[in-house]
Write an enzyme that holds these catalytic residues in place. Sequence first.
Site, short mmCIF file in Angstrom:
data_model
loop_
_atom_site.label_atom_id
_atom_site.label_comp_id
_atom_site.label_asym_id
_atom_site.label_seq_id
_atom_site.Cartn_x
_atom_site.Cartn_y
_atom_site.Cartn_z
N ASP A 27 45.86 41.02 39.36
CA ASP A 27 46.21 39.65 39.70
C ASP A 27 45.34 38.67 38.93
OD1 ASP A 27 43.98 40.53 41.32
OD2 ASP A 27 44.23 38.72 42.56
N GLU A 29 42.69 41.10 44.01
CA GLU A 29 41.24 40.99 44.01
C GLU A 29 40.79 39.55 44.19
OE1 GLU A 29 37.19 40.44 42.19
OE2 GLU A 29 39.11 39.53 41.63
#
Length: 431
Positions: free
Chosen positions: A95, A191
Amino acid sequence: MAEDPIPEPGEPRLSDVAERFMRLVRVGSQSDPEHADRTPSTERQRHMAEVLGEELRSVGCEDVSVDEHAYVPGTLPASPGAERLPALGLCAHIDTAPDAPGEGVSPHVVHYEGGDLVAGVVAGEPVATSPAQVPDLEQFVGQDIICSDGTTLLGADDKAGVAEVCSLIARLHDDRTLPHPELRVAFVPDEEIGHGASLLDLERFGARWCYTVDGETLGEVNYETFNAAEANVLIHGVMIHPGSAKGVMVNAITLAGEFLDLVPAAERPEYTEGYEGFYHPTQVSGTAAEARLQLIVRDHDAGAFAHRAEVLRQIAAFMNGRYGEGTVEVEVREEYRNMAECFDDCPFLITNALDANREVGLDARCVAVRGGTDGSQLSLRGLPCPNLATGGYNAHSVREFVPVRSLEITVDVLERLVAKFAVPQTGVLEP
Protein backbone atom coordinates in the site's frame (compact mmCIF):
# COMPACT_ATOMS: atom_id res chain seq x y z
CA MET A 1 -0.85 -0.98 -17.06
CA ALA A 2 0.89 1.75 -19.08
CA GLU A 3 4.28 0.91 -20.53
CA ASP A 4 7.32 3.14 -20.35
CA PRO A 5 8.17 4.76 -23.67
CA ILE A 6 10.85 3.10 -25.78
CA PRO A 7 14.07 5.09 -25.44
CA GLU A 8 15.26 7.07 -28.42
CA PRO A 9 18.37 5.70 -30.17
CA GLY A 10 21.41 6.45 -28.05
CA GLU A 11 19.42 6.91 -24.82
CA PRO A 12 20.27 4.49 -21.98
CA ARG A 13 17.57 1.99 -21.15
CA LEU A 14 16.47 1.89 -17.51
CA SER A 15 17.91 -0.84 -15.32
CA ASP A 16 15.76 -3.79 -14.34
CA VAL A 17 14.88 -2.42 -10.91
CA ALA A 18 14.13 1.11 -12.12
CA GLU A 19 11.92 -0.15 -14.95
CA ARG A 20 10.08 -2.44 -12.55
CA PHE A 21 9.62 0.36 -10.03
CA MET A 22 8.16 2.73 -12.64
CA ARG A 23 5.68 0.06 -13.77
CA LEU A 24 4.55 -0.72 -10.24
CA VAL A 25 3.98 2.86 -9.08
CA ARG A 26 1.47 3.30 -11.88
CA VAL A 27 -0.78 0.74 -10.20
CA GLY A 28 -2.84 2.54 -7.56
CA SER A 29 -2.76 0.88 -4.13
CA GLN A 30 -3.48 3.45 -1.41
CA SER A 31 -4.82 2.20 1.90
CA ASP A 32 -7.76 3.93 3.62
CA PRO A 33 -7.95 4.53 7.39
CA GLU A 34 -11.72 4.93 7.12
CA HIS A 35 -11.95 1.23 6.28
CA ALA A 36 -9.28 -0.08 8.64
CA ASP A 37 -11.78 -2.62 9.99
CA ARG A 38 -11.25 -4.77 6.90
CA THR A 39 -8.14 -6.16 5.25
CA PRO A 40 -7.27 -4.95 2.73
CA SER A 41 -8.86 -1.59 3.38
CA THR A 42 -9.20 -0.90 -0.37
CA GLU A 43 -9.99 -2.93 -3.48
CA ARG A 44 -7.03 -1.21 -5.16
CA GLN A 45 -4.71 -3.27 -2.98
CA ARG A 46 -6.34 -6.51 -4.13
CA HIS A 47 -5.49 -5.57 -7.70
CA MET A 48 -1.95 -4.63 -6.68
CA ALA A 49 -1.58 -7.98 -4.93
CA GLU A 50 -2.58 -9.83 -8.12
CA VAL A 51 -0.06 -7.79 -10.10
CA LEU A 52 2.67 -8.68 -7.60
CA GLY A 53 1.73 -12.34 -7.62
CA GLU A 54 2.40 -12.39 -11.35
CA GLU A 55 5.58 -10.37 -10.83
CA LEU A 56 6.97 -12.89 -8.33
CA ARG A 57 6.11 -15.81 -10.61
CA SER A 58 7.83 -14.10 -13.53
CA VAL A 59 11.12 -13.73 -11.61
CA GLY A 60 11.26 -17.35 -10.48
CA CYS A 61 9.45 -17.52 -7.15
CA GLU A 62 7.64 -20.74 -6.31
CA ASP A 63 4.53 -21.37 -4.20
CA VAL A 64 3.25 -17.86 -4.95
CA SER A 65 -0.27 -17.15 -3.78
CA VAL A 66 -2.59 -14.20 -3.23
CA ASP A 67 -4.94 -14.67 -0.31
CA GLU A 68 -8.25 -13.01 0.50
CA HIS A 69 -6.49 -10.32 2.54
CA ALA A 70 -4.10 -9.36 -0.30
CA TYR A 71 -1.05 -11.02 1.24
CA VAL A 72 1.41 -12.24 -1.40
CA PRO A 73 3.92 -14.87 -0.20
CA GLY A 74 6.43 -16.71 -2.36
CA THR A 75 9.56 -18.85 -2.08
CA LEU A 76 12.92 -18.91 -3.84
CA PRO A 77 14.70 -22.24 -3.21
CA ALA A 78 18.16 -22.12 -1.65
CA SER A 79 21.30 -22.07 -3.76
CA PRO A 80 23.25 -25.37 -3.95
CA GLY A 81 24.79 -26.21 -0.58
CA ALA A 82 22.53 -23.95 1.47
CA GLU A 83 19.40 -26.09 1.40
CA ARG A 84 19.59 -27.13 5.06
CA LEU A 85 20.02 -23.64 6.47
CA PRO A 86 17.17 -21.65 8.04
CA ALA A 87 14.96 -19.73 5.62
CA LEU A 88 15.33 -15.96 5.52
CA GLY A 89 12.35 -13.67 5.02
CA LEU A 90 12.08 -10.44 3.01
CA CYS A 91 9.03 -8.25 3.52
CA ALA A 92 7.70 -5.07 1.90
CA HIS A 93 4.26 -3.46 1.86
CA ILE A 94 2.04 -2.98 -1.15
CA ASP A 95 0.00 0.00 0.00
CA THR A 96 0.89 3.66 -0.39
CA ALA A 97 0.03 6.38 2.09
CA PRO A 98 -3.34 8.15 2.20
CA ASP A 99 -1.65 11.44 3.20
CA ALA A 100 -1.40 12.78 -0.36
CA PRO A 101 -3.11 12.01 -3.69
CA GLY A 102 -1.99 8.59 -4.86
CA GLU A 103 -4.04 7.63 -7.92
CA GLY A 104 -2.86 8.19 -11.47
CA VAL A 105 0.84 8.32 -10.57
CA SER A 106 2.87 9.48 -13.56
CA PRO A 107 6.55 8.80 -12.83
CA HIS A 108 9.31 10.37 -14.85
CA VAL A 109 13.08 10.60 -14.74
CA VAL A 110 14.78 13.90 -13.99
CA HIS A 111 18.49 14.23 -14.73
CA TYR A 112 19.48 16.28 -11.71
CA GLU A 113 22.02 19.04 -12.28
CA GLY A 114 21.89 20.67 -8.86
CA GLY A 115 19.72 23.30 -7.17
CA ASP A 116 16.04 22.58 -6.64
CA LEU A 117 14.76 19.20 -7.76
CA VAL A 118 11.56 20.01 -9.65
CA ALA A 119 9.10 17.12 -9.80
CA GLY A 120 6.59 19.04 -11.91
CA VAL A 121 4.66 22.25 -12.33
CA VAL A 122 1.16 22.40 -10.86
CA ALA A 123 -1.12 25.42 -11.36
CA GLY A 124 1.86 27.33 -12.68
CA GLU A 125 3.99 26.69 -9.59
CA PRO A 126 6.96 24.30 -9.42
CA VAL A 127 6.67 21.39 -7.02
CA ALA A 128 10.26 21.32 -5.85
CA THR A 129 12.62 20.05 -3.18
CA SER A 130 15.58 22.22 -2.23
CA PRO A 131 18.98 21.07 -0.93
CA ALA A 132 18.15 22.95 2.27
CA GLN A 133 15.16 20.63 2.76
CA VAL A 134 17.04 17.44 1.76
CA PRO A 135 20.80 17.98 2.13
CA ASP A 136 21.46 14.56 0.54
CA LEU A 137 20.43 16.05 -2.81
CA GLU A 138 23.99 17.31 -3.21
CA GLN A 139 25.12 13.67 -3.47
CA PHE A 140 22.90 13.09 -6.50
CA VAL A 141 24.17 15.83 -8.84
CA GLY A 142 24.61 14.26 -12.27
CA GLN A 143 22.32 11.32 -11.45
CA ASP A 144 18.88 10.31 -12.72
CA ILE A 145 16.10 10.70 -10.15
CA ILE A 146 12.57 9.33 -10.42
CA CYS A 147 9.78 11.74 -9.37
CA SER A 148 6.04 11.95 -9.83
CA ASP A 149 4.63 14.83 -11.88
CA GLY A 150 3.99 16.77 -8.68
CA THR A 151 0.26 16.06 -8.45
CA THR A 152 0.58 12.75 -6.56
CA LEU A 153 2.98 10.99 -4.27
CA LEU A 154 5.43 8.74 -6.10
CA GLY A 155 4.93 5.53 -4.11
CA ALA A 156 8.57 4.77 -3.32
CA ASP A 157 7.21 4.00 0.15
CA ASP A 158 7.14 1.09 -0.34
CA LYS A 159 7.11 0.14 -4.01
CA ALA A 160 10.82 0.87 -4.08
CA GLY A 161 11.19 -1.95 -1.55
CA VAL A 162 8.87 -4.20 -3.55
CA ALA A 163 10.79 -3.56 -6.79
CA GLU A 164 14.15 -4.10 -5.09
CA VAL A 165 13.07 -7.45 -3.62
CA CYS A 166 11.68 -8.60 -6.98
CA SER A 167 14.88 -7.58 -8.75
CA LEU A 168 16.96 -9.43 -6.18
CA ILE A 169 14.89 -12.59 -6.73
CA ALA A 170 15.29 -12.24 -10.49
CA ARG A 171 19.07 -11.88 -10.13
CA LEU A 172 19.41 -14.90 -7.85
CA HIS A 173 17.15 -17.03 -10.03
CA ASP A 174 19.14 -16.19 -13.15
CA ASP A 175 22.53 -16.81 -11.53
CA ARG A 176 22.52 -19.95 -9.40
CA THR A 177 26.14 -19.36 -8.39
CA LEU A 178 25.04 -16.51 -6.10
CA PRO A 179 24.73 -17.98 -2.57
CA HIS A 180 21.61 -17.63 -0.47
CA PRO A 181 19.40 -19.72 1.83
CA GLU A 182 15.80 -20.41 1.00
CA LEU A 183 14.14 -17.01 0.73
CA ARG A 184 10.57 -16.41 1.81
CA VAL A 185 9.03 -13.24 0.37
CA ALA A 186 5.95 -11.54 1.80
CA PHE A 187 4.24 -8.51 0.30
CA VAL A 188 1.61 -7.26 2.74
CA PRO A 189 -1.23 -4.67 2.70
CA ASP A 190 -2.24 -1.72 4.87
CA GLU A 191 1.09 -1.00 6.55
CA GLU A 192 0.42 2.73 6.28
CA ILE A 193 -2.66 2.48 8.48
CA GLY A 194 -1.05 0.34 11.17
CA HIS A 195 -2.16 -3.11 10.00
CA GLY A 196 0.66 -4.44 7.84
CA ALA A 197 1.89 -7.93 8.61
CA SER A 198 -0.48 -8.63 11.49
CA LEU A 199 -2.30 -11.41 9.60
CA LEU A 200 0.83 -13.02 8.17
CA ASP A 201 0.83 -16.68 9.23
CA LEU A 202 4.35 -16.95 10.63
CA GLU A 203 4.34 -20.73 10.95
CA ARG A 204 3.33 -21.13 7.32
CA PHE A 205 5.70 -18.33 6.24
CA GLY A 206 8.49 -20.42 7.69
CA ALA A 207 11.30 -17.87 7.94
CA ARG A 208 13.66 -18.04 10.92
CA TRP A 209 14.62 -14.36 10.56
CA CYS A 210 13.40 -11.57 8.32
CA TYR A 211 14.17 -8.09 7.00
CA THR A 212 11.74 -5.42 5.91
CA VAL A 213 12.84 -3.25 2.99
CA ASP A 214 11.00 -0.06 3.88
CA GLY A 215 13.54 2.55 4.99
CA GLU A 216 14.91 5.71 3.46
CA THR A 217 18.54 6.91 3.26
CA LEU A 218 21.03 4.37 1.92
CA GLY A 219 23.29 2.85 4.55
CA GLU A 220 20.74 3.09 7.35
CA VAL A 221 19.76 -0.03 9.28
CA ASN A 222 16.87 0.24 11.71
CA TYR A 223 16.16 -1.95 14.70
CA GLU A 224 14.71 0.69 17.04
CA THR A 225 11.29 2.16 16.42
CA PHE A 226 8.83 4.33 18.23
CA ASN A 227 6.32 2.96 20.66
CA ALA A 228 3.09 4.06 19.03
CA ALA A 229 -0.51 4.70 20.00
CA GLU A 230 -3.57 6.33 18.51
CA ALA A 231 -5.62 8.59 20.78
CA ASN A 232 -9.28 9.26 19.99
CA VAL A 233 -10.88 12.17 21.81
CA LEU A 234 -14.67 12.57 21.86
CA ILE A 235 -16.03 15.91 23.10
CA HIS A 236 -19.69 16.32 24.04
CA GLY A 237 -21.01 19.87 23.79
CA VAL A 238 -24.29 21.41 24.90
CA MET A 239 -26.08 22.90 21.90
CA ILE A 240 -28.75 25.56 22.13
CA HIS A 241 -29.89 28.41 19.91
CA PRO A 242 -27.06 30.98 19.94
CA GLY A 243 -29.56 33.70 20.72
CA SER A 244 -30.14 32.22 24.15
CA ALA A 245 -26.79 30.50 24.64
CA LYS A 246 -25.32 32.58 27.45
CA GLY A 247 -24.42 30.40 30.42
CA VAL A 248 -25.81 27.29 28.75
CA MET A 249 -23.97 26.48 25.51
CA VAL A 250 -20.82 24.40 25.62
CA ASN A 251 -19.33 24.49 22.11
CA ALA A 252 -17.57 21.22 21.35
CA ILE A 253 -15.51 22.85 18.59
CA THR A 254 -14.18 25.43 21.03
CA LEU A 255 -13.36 22.70 23.53
CA ALA A 256 -11.49 20.76 20.84
CA GLY A 257 -9.26 23.79 20.38
CA GLU A 258 -8.82 24.07 24.13
CA PHE A 259 -7.83 20.41 24.37
CA LEU A 260 -5.15 20.88 21.71
CA ASP A 261 -3.91 24.04 23.43
CA LEU A 262 -3.27 21.97 26.56
CA VAL A 263 -1.18 19.40 24.69
CA PRO A 264 2.51 20.42 25.14
CA ALA A 265 3.19 22.65 22.14
CA ALA A 266 6.94 22.01 22.04
CA GLU A 267 6.31 18.27 21.70
CA ARG A 268 4.80 18.31 18.23
CA PRO A 269 6.53 16.55 15.31
CA GLU A 270 7.66 19.82 13.75
CA TYR A 271 9.74 20.61 16.85
CA THR A 272 11.24 17.18 17.58
CA GLU A 273 13.97 14.93 16.21
CA GLY A 274 16.09 11.89 17.02
CA TYR A 275 14.84 10.09 20.11
CA GLU A 276 12.37 12.86 21.04
CA GLY A 277 8.76 11.73 21.12
CA PHE A 278 5.69 13.74 20.15
CA TYR A 279 1.94 14.28 20.09
CA HIS A 280 0.55 14.76 16.59
CA PRO A 281 -3.08 15.78 15.84
CA THR A 282 -4.10 14.03 12.63
CA GLN A 283 -7.86 14.56 12.30
CA VAL A 284 -10.57 16.86 13.60
CA SER A 285 -14.27 16.80 12.80
CA GLY A 286 -17.61 17.62 14.32
CA THR A 287 -20.13 20.29 15.21
CA ALA A 288 -20.81 22.55 18.15
CA ALA A 289 -22.71 19.64 19.68
CA GLU A 290 -20.02 16.99 19.31
CA ALA A 291 -16.44 16.99 18.07
CA ARG A 292 -13.79 14.35 17.53
CA LEU A 293 -10.03 14.63 17.58
CA GLN A 294 -7.51 12.00 16.59
CA LEU A 295 -3.87 12.16 17.62
CA ILE A 296 -0.95 9.84 17.28
CA VAL A 297 1.43 9.48 20.22
CA ARG A 298 5.04 8.40 19.76
CA ASP A 299 8.11 7.81 21.94
CA HIS A 300 11.10 5.47 21.85
CA ASP A 301 11.24 5.18 25.63
CA ALA A 302 8.53 2.94 27.09
CA GLY A 303 8.21 4.98 30.28
CA ALA A 304 7.95 8.29 28.44
CA PHE A 305 5.44 6.70 26.06
CA ALA A 306 3.19 5.62 28.93
CA HIS A 307 3.47 9.12 30.42
CA ARG A 308 2.28 10.69 27.16
CA ALA A 309 -0.91 8.64 27.23
CA GLU A 310 -1.43 9.68 30.85
CA VAL A 311 -1.00 13.36 29.94
CA LEU A 312 -3.91 13.10 27.51
CA ARG A 313 -6.06 11.49 30.19
CA GLN A 314 -5.09 14.25 32.63
CA ILE A 315 -6.11 16.92 30.12
CA ALA A 316 -9.50 15.22 29.78
CA ALA A 317 -9.87 15.06 33.57
CA PHE A 318 -9.01 18.77 33.88
CA MET A 319 -11.57 19.74 31.26
CA ASN A 320 -14.22 17.51 32.80
CA GLY A 321 -13.61 19.34 36.06
CA ARG A 322 -14.37 22.61 34.29
CA TYR A 323 -17.27 21.57 32.07
CA GLY A 324 -18.78 18.53 33.75
CA GLU A 325 -17.96 14.85 34.03
CA GLY A 326 -18.16 13.04 30.69
CA THR A 327 -17.64 16.13 28.56
CA VAL A 328 -14.32 14.79 27.24
CA GLU A 329 -13.58 11.12 26.64
CA VAL A 330 -10.13 9.80 25.67
CA GLU A 331 -9.38 6.34 24.34
CA VAL A 332 -5.74 5.38 23.73
CA ARG A 333 -5.10 2.37 21.51
CA GLU A 334 -1.58 0.90 21.26
CA GLU A 335 -0.45 0.34 17.66
CA TYR A 336 3.05 -1.08 17.98
CA ARG A 337 6.03 -1.20 20.35
CA ASN A 338 9.72 -0.48 20.02
CA MET A 339 11.22 -3.63 18.54
CA ALA A 340 14.73 -3.00 19.95
CA GLU A 341 14.09 -5.55 22.70
CA CYS A 342 13.88 -8.38 20.16
CA PHE A 343 17.50 -8.68 18.99
CA ASP A 344 19.44 -9.75 22.07
CA ASP A 345 19.61 -13.35 20.84
CA CYS A 346 20.41 -12.52 17.20
CA PRO A 347 22.75 -9.51 16.99
CA PHE A 348 24.13 -10.93 13.74
CA LEU A 349 20.99 -9.63 12.02
CA ILE A 350 22.30 -6.12 12.65
CA THR A 351 25.97 -6.79 11.95
CA ASN A 352 25.19 -8.70 8.74
CA ALA A 353 23.09 -5.80 7.47
CA LEU A 354 25.76 -3.23 8.35
CA ASP A 355 28.47 -5.33 6.71
CA ALA A 356 26.41 -5.81 3.53
CA ASN A 357 26.03 -2.04 3.24
CA ARG A 358 29.74 -1.45 3.81
CA GLU A 359 30.65 -4.01 1.15
CA VAL A 360 28.99 -1.88 -1.54
CA GLY A 361 30.74 1.26 -0.30
CA LEU A 362 28.01 2.81 1.84
CA ASP A 363 28.42 4.60 5.16
CA ALA A 364 26.57 1.99 7.21
CA ARG A 365 24.97 3.04 10.48
CA CYS A 366 22.11 2.18 12.81
CA VAL A 367 19.40 4.83 12.99
CA ALA A 368 16.35 4.79 15.24
CA VAL A 369 13.18 5.00 13.17
CA ARG A 370 10.88 7.90 13.91
CA GLY A 371 7.97 5.68 12.97
CA GLY A 372 7.38 1.96 12.64
CA THR A 373 7.63 -0.80 10.07
CA ASP A 374 6.10 -4.20 9.53
CA GLY A 375 9.20 -5.38 11.35
CA SER A 376 7.81 -3.91 14.55
CA GLN A 377 4.89 -6.33 14.53
CA LEU A 378 6.88 -9.25 13.19
CA SER A 379 9.68 -8.86 15.75
CA LEU A 380 7.29 -8.66 18.66
CA ARG A 381 5.43 -11.71 17.33
CA GLY A 382 8.66 -13.72 17.44
CA LEU A 383 10.17 -13.17 13.99
CA PRO A 384 13.14 -10.79 14.49
CA CYS A 385 13.02 -8.32 11.63
CA PRO A 386 15.26 -5.26 11.23
CA ASN A 387 14.55 -2.72 8.51
CA LEU A 388 16.70 -1.82 5.49
CA ALA A 389 16.82 1.34 3.39
CA THR A 390 15.19 1.68 -0.04
CA GLY A 391 16.85 4.96 -1.07
CA GLY A 392 13.61 6.98 -1.18
CA TYR A 393 13.03 10.50 0.18
CA ASN A 394 10.08 12.76 1.09
CA ALA A 395 7.70 9.86 1.78
CA HIS A 396 3.97 10.64 2.02
CA SER A 397 4.45 13.74 -0.13
CA VAL A 398 4.00 14.88 -3.73
CA ARG A 399 7.72 15.75 -3.52
CA GLU A 400 8.67 12.11 -2.97
CA PHE A 401 11.60 10.91 -5.07
CA VAL A 402 14.14 8.11 -5.41
CA PRO A 403 17.45 8.17 -7.32
CA VAL A 404 17.79 5.41 -9.90
CA ARG A 405 21.26 4.54 -8.64
CA SER A 406 19.89 4.12 -5.11
CA LEU A 407 17.44 1.49 -6.32
CA GLU A 408 20.29 -0.36 -8.00
CA ILE A 409 22.61 -0.14 -5.01
CA THR A 410 19.90 -1.51 -2.70
CA VAL A 411 19.61 -4.64 -4.85
CA ASP A 412 23.39 -5.03 -4.50
CA VAL A 413 23.08 -4.67 -0.71
CA LEU A 414 20.37 -7.33 -0.63
CA GLU A 415 22.49 -9.70 -2.73
CA ARG A 416 25.37 -9.43 -0.27
CA LEU A 417 23.09 -9.67 2.72
CA VAL A 418 21.37 -12.92 1.73
CA ALA A 419 24.78 -14.43 0.92
CA LYS A 420 25.69 -14.03 4.60
CA PHE A 421 22.86 -16.40 5.50
CA ALA A 422 24.12 -19.09 3.12
CA VAL A 423 26.43 -20.20 5.94
CA PRO A 424 25.51 -21.08 9.55
CA GLN A 425 25.23 -18.08 11.85
CA THR A 426 27.68 -18.01 14.76
CA GLY A 427 26.12 -18.85 18.12
CA VAL A 428 22.76 -19.96 16.74
CA LEU A 429 21.32 -23.17 18.12
CA GLU A 430 19.31 -25.32 15.78
CA PRO A 431 15.64 -25.51 16.79
